[in-house]
Design an enzyme around this catalytic site. Structure first.
Site, mmCIF file in Angstrom:
data_model
loop_
_atom_site.group_PDB
_atom_site.id
_atom_site.type_symbol
_atom_site.label_atom_id
_atom_site.label_comp_id
_atom_site.label_asym_id
_atom_site.label_seq_id
_atom_site.Cartn_x
_atom_site.Cartn_y
_atom_site.Cartn_z
ATOM 1 C CB CYS A 95 -4.211 0.200 -6.735
ATOM 2 S SG CYS A 95 -4.530 1.880 -6.200
ATOM 3 C CG ASN A 152 -6.106 5.717 -15.738
ATOM 4 O OD1 ASN A 152 -7.023 5.718 -16.543
ATOM 5 N ND2 ASN A 152 -4.958 5.110 -15.974
ATOM 6 C CB CYS A 212 -8.181 2.855 -5.076
ATOM 7 S SG CYS A 212 -7.534 4.080 -6.220
ATOM 8 C CE1 TYR A 263 6.107 9.081 -16.165
ATOM 9 C CE2 TYR A 263 7.465 7.343 -15.224
ATOM 10 C CZ TYR A 263 7.112 8.138 -16.305
ATOM 11 O OH TYR A 263 7.740 7.978 -17.501
ATOM 12 C CD GLU A 312 -0.953 6.975 -16.850
ATOM 13 O OE1 GLU A 312 -0.196 7.263 -17.805
ATOM 14 O OE2 GLU A 312 -1.191 5.803 -16.476
ATOM 15 C CD GLU A 365 -9.603 2.141 -8.854
ATOM 16 O OE1 GLU A 365 -9.148 2.985 -9.658
ATOM 17 O OE2 GLU A 365 -9.012 1.096 -8.589
HETATM 18 N N1 THU Z 1 -4.782 2.561 -12.078
HETATM 19 C C1 THU Z 1 -6.098 2.848 -11.786
HETATM 20 O O1 THU Z 1 -6.672 3.798 -12.323
HETATM 21 N N2 THU Z 1 -6.736 2.078 -10.879
HETATM 22 C C2 THU Z 1 -6.179 0.981 -10.261
HETATM 23 O O2 THU Z 1 -6.780 0.389 -9.383
HETATM 24 C C3 THU Z 1 -4.871 0.518 -10.686
HETATM 25 C C4 THU Z 1 -4.059 1.491 -11.435
HETATM 26 C C5 THU Z 1 -4.081 3.401 -13.047
HETATM 27 C C6 THU Z 1 -2.988 4.233 -12.463
HETATM 28 C C7 THU Z 1 -2.065 4.397 -13.647
HETATM 29 O O3 THU Z 1 -2.522 5.495 -14.425
HETATM 30 C C8 THU Z 1 -2.253 3.140 -14.458
HETATM 31 O O4 THU Z 1 -3.466 2.577 -14.010
HETATM 32 C C9 THU Z 1 -1.132 2.140 -14.313
HETATM 33 O O5 THU Z 1 -0.859 1.846 -13.001
#
Ligand code: THU
Length: 138
Positions: free
Chosen positions: A99, A55, A102, A61, A57, A68
Site C-alpha cells: 500500500c 497485518n 508502506c 481500524y 488489525e 510490510e
Molecule cells: N494490508 C497489508 O497488510 N498490506 C498492504 O499492503 C495492504 C493492506 C492489510 C491492512 C488491513 O489489515 C487489510 O490488509 C485490509 O486493508
C-alpha cells in the site's frame, strides 16, 4: 544463454520461491478479523536474514499495522536497516503490491528494494522507486 547464467537464474528463482513461500506461510498468523484480508510479508535483509510479518488489525481500524511494516519493524529492532527484496502474500489473492503508506515507510530504508510480483507464472522484480517515484524525504 551461458551455463553460468542459467545456474544464476535458477538460483534467483529458488531464492524468490523461498521468500514467497515464507510470506505465504506466515500470512496464516495475520490478525484480520475485520477485513478478513490475511497478509504476510517476508523481507530479505542485506545481512541475508529474512524477517517476516503479518497485518495486525484493531477495533479502532486506523491503528491497523500492515504486514510490510510489521516485518520492517522486526528487522530494524534486530538492527537490520538495509534490504534487498520483499514478498507480500495475501491468503486468497496471492502476491500483492504494498500500500502507499508502506511504500513510503520502506523507502525510508531502501529505495533500491525490489518487490516480488508474478507475471505469466514467473517471478519478476519491481523496484520501490518504480512504485513510488519522486518520494518525499527530508
Ligand atoms: N494490508 C497489508 O497488510 N498490506 C498492504 O499492503 C495492504 C493492506 C492489510 C491492512 C488491513 O489489515 C487489510 O490488509 C485490509 O486493508
Amino acid at each position: 544463454m551461458s551455463q553460468k547464467k542459467k545456474v544464476n537464474n535458477k538460483k534467483k528463482e529458488q531464492d524468490l520461491e523461498l521468500l514467497v513461500g515464507l510470506a505465504k506461510q506466515i500470512c496464516k498468523n495475520a490478525y484480520a478479523p475485520y477485513s478478513n484480508f490475511h497478509v504476510g510479508a517476508a523481507l530479505l535483509g542485506k545481512n541475508g536474514k529474512i524477517y517476516t510479518g503479518v497485518n495486525v488489525e484493531n477495533a479502532s481500524y486506523g491503528l491497523t499495522i500492515c504486514a510490510e511494516r510489521s516485518s520492517l519493524t522486526k528487522a530494524v529492532s534486530e538492527s537490520c536497516k538495509k534490504f534487498i527484496a520483499i514478498a507480500i502474500f495475501e491468503k486468497k489473492r496471492g502476491l500483492i503490491l504494498p500500500c502507499g503508506a508502506c511504500r513510503q515507510v520502506l523507502m525510508e530504508f531502501s529505495p533500491s528494494l525490489k518487490i516480488v510480483v508474478k507475471i505469466q507464472n514467473r517471478y519478476e522484480l519491481l523496484s520501490l522507486e518504480e512504485l513510488l517515484p519522486k518520494a518525499f524525504s527530508l
